[in-house]
Write a protein that holds these residues in place. Structure first.
Motif, PDB file in Angstrom:
ATOM      1  N   LYS A  17      36.669  48.317  35.418  1.00 22.92           N
ATOM      2  CA  LYS A  17      35.274  48.805  35.441  1.00 22.92           C
ATOM      3  C   LYS A  17      34.993  49.149  37.169  1.00 22.92           C
ATOM      4  O   LYS A  17      33.646  49.700  37.204  1.00 22.92           O
ATOM      5  CB  LYS A  17      34.376  47.605  35.222  1.00 22.92           C
ATOM      6  CG  LYS A  17      34.387  47.347  33.523  1.00 22.92           C
ATOM      7  CD  LYS A  17      33.664  45.977  33.451  1.00 22.92           C
ATOM      8  CE  LYS A  17      33.872  45.419  32.146  1.00 22.92           C
ATOM      9  NZ  LYS A  17      33.116  44.216  32.011  1.00 22.92           N
ATOM     10  N   GLU A  56      28.622  41.396  35.013  1.00 22.76           N
ATOM     11  CA  GLU A  56      29.487  42.515  35.063  1.00 22.76           C
ATOM     12  C   GLU A  56      29.973  42.576  36.581  1.00 22.76           C
ATOM     13  O   GLU A  56      30.917  42.849  37.018  1.00 22.76           O
ATOM     14  CB  GLU A  56      29.193  43.907  34.536  1.00 22.76           C
ATOM     15  CG  GLU A  56      30.027  45.078  34.779  1.00 22.76           C
ATOM     16  CD  GLU A  56      29.160  46.279  34.408  1.00 22.76           C
ATOM     17  OE1 GLU A  56      29.726  47.600  34.743  1.00 22.76           O
ATOM     18  OE2 GLU A  56      28.556  46.306  33.186  1.00 22.76           O
ATOM     19  N   LYS A  58      33.803  42.049  38.085  1.00 24.81           N
ATOM     20  CA  LYS A  58      34.192  43.271  38.928  1.00 24.81           C
ATOM     21  C   LYS A  58      34.564  42.352  40.526  1.00 24.81           C
ATOM     22  O   LYS A  58      35.483  42.824  41.078  1.00 24.81           O
ATOM     23  CB  LYS A  58      33.338  44.317  39.162  1.00 24.81           C
ATOM     24  CG  LYS A  58      33.336  45.171  37.750  1.00 24.81           C
ATOM     25  CD  LYS A  58      32.766  46.472  37.928  1.00 24.81           C
ATOM     26  CE  LYS A  58      31.246  46.278  38.197  1.00 24.81           C
ATOM     27  NZ  LYS A  58      30.548  47.794  38.144  1.00 24.81           N
TER      28      LYS A  58
END
Length: 297
Positions: A54, A265, A269
């Motif tokens: 990502k 998210e 990351k």
């Protein structure tokens, strides 16, 4: 009387028993070692697999956002490297000097023995204690607030005991014959340290630096207490008096305090970036070891 020596059944059974114990212990060590390696690889794969696909340049260089989704980690990532470099510039020379003094110059008396015990104790003290010391020193005594320089110096204090002990033990592990040979060839004590002891002990010293560098890059408690949980909002801020949130602190903040919709998210990351950089730091510090090994062959 028959010629030759009869075999002793008790000795044979003892040998077979020792051989069985040795095989069992070897199997146990192999099993534990393989299971540990599999666990570490699985943990790394889990963290990297969730975050690495990502990642984007906008995330790595972008500014964080408190409300809207899509924020980056640029300033926090820069602060992580900035604080790490400053802390190593302070702690590595001082730690090596202290370790060389304790191994080569310090007298063998009770005071030096007590000093070694203190250094070993400080090496195992929780990092939050150094954070509290940083608050007293920089926030209260010097009244500079939560700053990059406060976090970097506090991290240097955290690294100093470890670097001192690692350097001392690495220097002491050098064979005395090499030291005596240098003296016999007319070398001074300083020349012997520079050209014999340090090159031979370099593997251990660099390993210690590698350990404290990885620890400092991923440290959060000291940074939270001395550098804060915010950045100046500028990507390349070299001002030592600016707030110094690092990537590890940003990861903690996103997981616990942030209200952005994509907090999970961002955390995934950020964790992947943090683990990847720590691995790269370890790889980078191995390069001098490989070069030194090639020179000594």
């Amino acid at each position: 009387m028959a010629a030759g020596v009869q075999s002793n059944p008790f000795a044979s059974s003892r040998k077979s028993g020792n051989r069985l114990k040795n095989n069992l212990f070897t199997g146990l060590v192999w099993t534990v070692g393989i299971c540990t390696i599999i666990f570490i690889i699985g943990l790394l794969f889990l963290i990297l697999e969730k975050g690495m696909p990502k990642l984007s340049i906008d995330f790595l260089l972008g500014l964080p956002d408190e409300i809207m989704e899509g924020g980056g980690i640029g300033p926090a990532l820069f602060n992580s490297f900035y604080v790490l470099i400053i802390s190593l510039v302070i702690s590595v020379p001082l730690g090596m000097a202290a370790g060389i003094y304790l191994s080569e110059f310090a007298p063998d008396n009770k005071f030096i023995g007590f000093l070694r015990v203190c250094v070993e104790g400080l090496a195992s003290v929780p990092s939050i204690i150094f954070g509290l010391f940083g608050i007293v020193l920089f926030v209260e005594a010097f009244d500079v607030g939560l700053t990059i320089i406060g976090g970097a110096v506090s991290l240097a204090f955290l690294n100093l005991p470890v670097l001192t002990r690692v350097t001392e033990e690495a220097i002491r592990a050098v064979p005395q014959e090499m030291k005596h040979a240098s003296f016999a060839l007319g070398g001074t004590h300083l020349q012997t340290i520079r050209r014999v002891l340090i090159p031979v002990a370099l593997n251990g010293i660099i390993t210690g630096i590698c350990l404290v560098a990885g620890r400092a890059f991923g440290e959060s408690a000291v940074i939270i207490l001395t550098a804060g949980v915010t950045t100046s909002g500028v990507m390349w801020d070299f001002n030592l008096l600016s707030p110094g949130e690092t990537l590890a602190v940003h990861l903690w903040y996103v997981q616990s305090e942030a209200i952005v919709p994509d907090a999970v998210e961002i955390a995934e990351k950020s964790a992947a970036v943090l683990v990847f950089i720590v691995l790269m730091i370890n790889l980078l510090f191995r390069i001098p070891l490989w070069l030194n090994a090639r020179k000594t062959r």
